[in-house]
Write a protein that holds these residues in place. Structure first.
Motif, PDB file in Angstrom:
ATOM      1  N   VAL A   1      13.809-135.001  27.588  1.00 26.91           N
ATOM      2  CA  VAL A   1      12.098-134.927  27.300  1.00 26.91           C
ATOM      3  C   VAL A   1      11.961-133.440  27.430  1.00 26.91           C
ATOM      4  N   LYS A   2      10.897-133.078  26.533  1.00 25.26           N
ATOM      5  CA  LYS A   2      10.384-131.782  26.615  1.00 25.26           C
ATOM      6  C   LYS A   2       8.995-131.798  27.410  1.00 25.26           C
ATOM      7  N   LEU A   3       9.074-130.797  28.374  1.00 26.87           N
ATOM      8  CA  LEU A   3       7.907-130.812  29.249  1.00 26.87           C
ATOM      9  C   LEU A   3       7.027-129.239  28.611  1.00 26.87           C
ATOM     10  N   VAL A   4       5.828-129.618  28.097  1.00 28.13           N
ATOM     11  CA  VAL A   4       5.150-128.243  27.778  1.00 28.13           C
ATOM     12  C   VAL A   4       3.886-128.377  28.714  1.00 28.13           C
ATOM     13  N   ALA A   5       3.824-127.234  29.196  1.00 26.48           N
ATOM     14  CA  ALA A   5       2.767-126.991  30.298  1.00 26.48           C
ATOM     15  C   ALA A   5       1.977-125.749  30.345  1.00 26.48           C
ATOM     16  N   ASP A   6       0.734-125.631  30.693  1.00 31.78           N
ATOM     17  CA  ASP A   6       0.054-124.349  30.779  1.00 31.78           C
ATOM     18  C   ASP A   6       0.450-123.782  32.119  1.00 31.78           C
ATOM     19  N   VAL A   7       1.200-122.575  32.280  1.00 30.63           N
ATOM     20  CA  VAL A   7       1.455-122.053  33.417  1.00 30.63           C
ATOM     21  C   VAL A   7       0.859-120.646  33.791  1.00 30.63           C
ATOM     22  N   THR A   8      -0.386-120.404  33.271  1.00 29.41           N
ATOM     23  CA  THR A   8      -1.002-119.346  33.686  1.00 29.41           C
ATOM     24  C   THR A   8      -1.380-119.199  34.933  1.00 29.41           C
ATOM     25  N   ASP A   9      -1.626-120.360  35.859  1.00 23.45           N
ATOM     26  CA  ASP A   9      -1.767-120.466  37.202  1.00 23.45           C
ATOM     27  C   ASP A   9      -0.541-120.373  37.860  1.00 23.45           C
ATOM     28  N   TYR A  10       0.828-120.596  37.240  1.00 22.98           N
ATOM     29  CA  TYR A  10       1.927-120.935  38.197  1.00 22.98           C
ATOM     30  C   TYR A  10       2.406-119.511  38.928  1.00 22.98           C
ATOM     31  N   GLU A  11       2.386-118.391  38.314  1.00 20.10           N
ATOM     32  CA  GLU A  11       2.827-117.345  38.922  1.00 20.10           C
ATOM     33  C   GLU A  11       1.979-117.005  40.187  1.00 20.10           C
ATOM     34  N   PRO A  12       0.724-116.916  39.934  1.00 20.68           N
ATOM     35  CA  PRO A  12      -0.212-116.586  41.275  1.00 20.68           C
ATOM     36  C   PRO A  12      -0.177-117.721  42.412  1.00 20.68           C
ATOM     37  N   ALA A  13      -0.113-118.885  41.891  1.00 23.07           N
ATOM     38  CA  ALA A  13       0.288-119.922  42.820  1.00 23.07           C
ATOM     39  C   ALA A  13       1.687-119.694  43.624  1.00 23.07           C
ATOM     40  N   MET A  14       2.563-119.332  43.091  1.00 21.97           N
ATOM     41  CA  MET A  14       3.876-119.202  43.721  1.00 21.97           C
ATOM     42  C   MET A  14       3.853-117.902  44.380  1.00 21.97           C
ATOM     43  N   LYS A  15       3.039-117.096  44.275  1.00 22.22           N
ATOM     44  CA  LYS A  15       3.014-115.939  45.174  1.00 22.22           C
ATOM     45  C   LYS A  15       2.090-116.262  46.250  1.00 22.22           C
TER      46      LYS A  15
END
Length: 52
Positions: free
Chosen positions: A8-22
């Motif tokens: 499968v190919k997952l396409v996601a908006d990750v603009t909030d990913y890095e701040p959330a991980m921090k």
């Protein structure tokens, strides 16, 4: 039981990913520090099955 490979190919908006991980890493560091200060830890787990 037969096995089958599924790709499968997952396409996601990750603009909030890095701040959330921090934020999560910061909270994990605080939790780790707090856990070092504890003498004992009690963990209770309850499983509830909904058979509706």
């Amino acid at each position: 039981m037969a096995e089958r490979e599924v790709r499968v190919k997952l396409v996601a908006d990750v603009t909030d990913y890095e701040p959330a991980m921090k934020r999560a890493a910061k909270h994990a560091r605080k939790l780790r520090k707090a856990l070092r200060d504890l003498e004992t830890i009690q963990i209770s787990i309850r499983v509830v099955r909904d058979r509706g």
